[in-house]
Design a protein around this motif. Structure first.
Motif, PDB file in Angstrom:
ATOM      1  N   TRP A   1       0.852  -1.195   0.000  1.00 55.62           N
ATOM      2  CA  TRP A   1       0.000   0.000   0.000  1.00 55.62           C
ATOM      3  C   TRP A   1       0.879   1.233   0.000  1.00 55.62           C
ATOM      4  CZ3 TRP A   1      -5.092   0.180  -0.703  1.00 55.62           C
ATOM      5  CH2 TRP A   1      -5.719   1.403  -0.528  1.00 55.62           C
ATOM      6  N   LYS A   2       0.489   2.233  -0.778  1.00 55.54           N
ATOM      7  CA  LYS A   2       1.204   3.504  -0.838  1.00 55.54           C
ATOM      8  C   LYS A   2       0.193   4.627  -0.670  1.00 55.54           C
ATOM      9  CE  LYS A   2       4.914   1.967  -3.987  1.00 55.54           C
ATOM     10  NZ  LYS A   2       5.005   0.669  -3.496  1.00 55.54           N
ATOM     11  N   GLY A   3       0.433   5.492   0.290  1.00 54.62           N
ATOM     12  CA  GLY A   3      -0.423   6.650   0.478  1.00 54.62           C
ATOM     13  C   GLY A   3      -1.423   6.472   1.603  1.00 54.62           C
TER      14      GLY A   3
ATOM     15  N   GLU B   1      -6.934   7.983  -0.311  1.00 56.73           N
ATOM     16  CA  GLU B   1      -6.398   8.340  -1.626  1.00 56.73           C
ATOM     17  C   GLU B   1      -5.317   7.380  -2.113  1.00 56.73           C
ATOM     18  OE1 GLU B   1      -6.446  10.909   0.827  1.00 56.73           O
ATOM     19  OE2 GLU B   1      -8.361  11.701   0.099  1.00 56.73           O
ATOM     20  N   GLY B   2      -4.820   6.549  -1.234  1.00 59.96           N
ATOM     21  CA  GLY B   2      -3.728   5.666  -1.609  1.00 59.96           C
ATOM     22  C   GLY B   2      -4.171   4.534  -2.517  1.00 59.96           C
TER      23      GLY B   2
ATOM     24  N   PHE C   1      -9.378   2.343  -1.926  1.00 62.04           N
ATOM     25  CA  PHE C   1     -10.571   2.699  -1.156  1.00 62.04           C
ATOM     26  C   PHE C   1     -11.812   2.426  -1.997  1.00 62.04           C
ATOM     27  CE2 PHE C   1     -13.912   5.624   0.084  1.00 62.04           C
ATOM     28  CZ  PHE C   1     -13.958   5.463   1.458  1.00 62.04           C
ATOM     29  N   LYS C   2     -11.748   2.817  -3.273  1.00 60.93           N
ATOM     30  CA  LYS C   2     -12.896   2.652  -4.168  1.00 60.93           C
ATOM     31  C   LYS C   2     -13.275   1.179  -4.337  1.00 60.93           C
ATOM     32  CE  LYS C   2     -13.806   5.989  -7.542  1.00 60.93           C
ATOM     33  NZ  LYS C   2     -13.614   6.612  -8.811  1.00 60.93           N
ATOM     34  N   THR C   3     -12.289   0.308  -4.537  1.00 59.75           N
ATOM     35  CA  THR C   3     -12.616  -1.105  -4.753  1.00 59.75           C
ATOM     36  C   THR C   3     -13.106  -1.775  -3.482  1.00 59.75           C
ATOM     37  OG1 THR C   3     -10.347  -1.905  -4.373  1.00 59.75           O
ATOM     38  CG2 THR C   3     -10.954  -1.335  -6.641  1.00 59.75           C
TER      39      THR C   3
END
Length: 139
Positions: free
Chosen positions: A11-13, A17-18, A36-38
């Protein structure tokens, strides 16, 4: 029999928003997108709850196949849908929906073996949540 399987997540961010990826030892998942969206909306990629659903439906269905074979039945088709409910940060329910075509088996035998598979499947034993099962035996 004892074995170990591996997966890796990166994970990055920030959480919202990451972006991240997940890969499995078998490479079936190879840098599959996480975000986050998925997880909390819709989007291309996967999420932990979906992966739990996949693992549970696969484990349960294989376990049932073994039990049916031991009881003298050869399943023609077993299809299990797992629905994982995440509520306020906790997985509160997993609903297994099984449809099976097993020649020569009675509804009672099918129910009994399906319930046993649900109870002894290693993923069922791992999860600390309510697990329900509905079954449909087709001719």
């Amino acid at each position: 029999m004892k074995f170990t399987r591996t997966a890796n997540a990166n994970w990055k961010g920030t959480g919202m928003e990451g972006t991240g990826t997940i890969s499995t030892q078998s490479t079936t998942l190879n840098n599959a997108q996480l975000s986050f969206k998925t997880r909390f909306a819709e989007g291309v990629g996967t999420n932990p709850e979906e992966l739990i659903a996949a693992a549970h439906s696969g484990c349960f269905t294989m376990q049932l196949s073994f039990l049916l074979t031991e009881a003298g039945f050869i399943p023609e088709d077993l299809n299990t849908k797992a629905k994982v409910t995440l509520e306020d940060g906790t997985i509160t329910l997993i609903q297994l929906e099984l449809e099976g075509k097993v020649p020569g088996i009675s509804e009672e035998q099918f129910q009994e073996l399906a319930q046993k598979a649900k109870a002894i499947c290693p993923i069922s034993k791992l999860l600390n949540t309510e697990i329900t099962l509905s079954t449909t035996l087709t001719a």
